[in-house]
Write a protein that holds these residues in place. Structure first.
Motif: not given
Length: 343
Positions: A268-276
């Motif tokens: 979830a952290g990876f997806l959050t940072g990559a999306a931003i």
């Protein structure tokens, strides 16, 4: 201008906009990130747990500073790595510009504000990219901390720092007849451990360190891919991007191996940072490309008119053998003489 010297234009709103709008927004984001992480302004949600739950019964790995990847190291890497990459890339672009025939470059104008302030295109690009990166870094921190505060998901070592009194809570020990947890504890005072450690152990989803690393790596990799120009090799930029991805992946592995986060927290952290990072690069800095100085968008027909064209041999007319002249001596535009055929 494409391939020419950039023009200059006056703007008296660039400095007030930077001071009173962008700086204020960045300050608000920094203040909100500080409030979410270091204060009790937003209390963490108290989520219940099952008695003797093996998912939360891992041993306590120690404070965050004792980790193999401490927060100080992560903050230093996500701050210095992209900053140096963007700085070197913009300096190389300014001192070693690409030839006009290599790639279509849209030049920027030098902004003149007042009688003494001049903002050259390299300086504007550098401030723009680093400013957007800083804004996204604090925004990623806000998203990660907000998710942790709202969900209150326990870490794998939650029960080790919570130290609940199972007898007082009415939790019978597991037996062959009851191999799994059978009672869900929702009591606010169920934990007898240190309140600070218990509060920190409730902030697992999403993993903030993974989100920061993913944001920094995605932003830097997109900058390298879209801005750097390498001739003669197609593997230099992919190799550099993969080398940037390795530390972020290792941070996630270390967080899971030390029982500080679950795999779902790290993903979830990876997806959050990559999306931003993807949103800021594509929608805010427009893939690190300069805009047209006129500010006017070309229509589809004008855009097609600037595309390179090639003459078709089917459209070429044969050279006329002769022309018939009118009484006033001007040739007729549509009539041609036909040569006589010998019989």
């Amino acid at each position: 201008m494409a391939g020419g010297r950039p023009q200059s234009k006056r703007s008296f709103s660039i400095i007030p906009c930077f001071v009173f709008v962008e700086s204020v927004l960045l300050g608000i984001v920094v203040l909100l990130a500080y409030r979410l992480e270091f204060t009790d302004t937003f209390p963490v949600h108290t989520q219940g747990f099952f008695c003797y739950d093996s998912n939360y019964a891992k041993p306590y790995p120690g404070p965050e500073a004792a980790s193999r990847v401490p927060p100080a190291l992560i903050y230093a890497l996500v701050t210095a790595g992209p900053t140096l990459t963007i700085l070197l890339g913009e300096l190389a672009r300014a001192f070693f510009p690409a030839p006009p025939s290599a790639i279509p470059i849209i030049g920027e104008s030098t902004i003149v504000s007042g009688a003494c302030c001049r903002f050259s295109p390299p300086l504007r690009r550098l401030v723009r990219f680093l400013g957007v990166y800083s804004f996204g870094l604090f925004t990623t921190t806000i998203f990660a901390n907000a998710g942790q505060v709202v969900t209150g998901n326990p870490t794998p070592h939650f029960l080790s720092v919570c130290r609940p009194n199972y007898t007082a809570l009415g939790c019978p020990p597991p037996s062959p007849d009851r191999p799994g947890p059978d009672r869900f504890v929702t009591d606010q005072g169920a934990c007898a451990g240190s309140p600070s450690l218990v509060a920190a152990a409730r902030r697992a989803f999403p993993c903030k360190d993974a989100a920061l690393c993913a944001y920094a790596v995605t932003y830097t990799a997109m900058y390298v891919t879209l801005v750097f120009r390498v001739k003669g090799s197609r593997l230099v930029k992919p190799s550099l991007c993969l080398a940037l991805l390795c530390p972020a992946f290792l941070v996630g592995v270390v967080r899971v191996a030390e029982y500080r986060n679950h795999w779902s927290d790290v993903l979830a952290g990876f997806l959050t940072g990559a999306a931003i990072a993807t949103f800021l690069v594509t929608c805010v800095v427009h893939n690190f490309q300069s805009r047209r100085p006129s500010g006017r968008r070309l229509s589809p027909w004008e855009d097609l008119g600037q595309a390179p064209t090639m003459d078709s041999p089917l459209e070429k007319n044969p050279k006329p053998a002769g022309r018939i002249r009118h009484r006033h001596g001007s040739p007729h535009p549509s009539r041609r003489t036909v040569p006589a055929v010998a019989t």
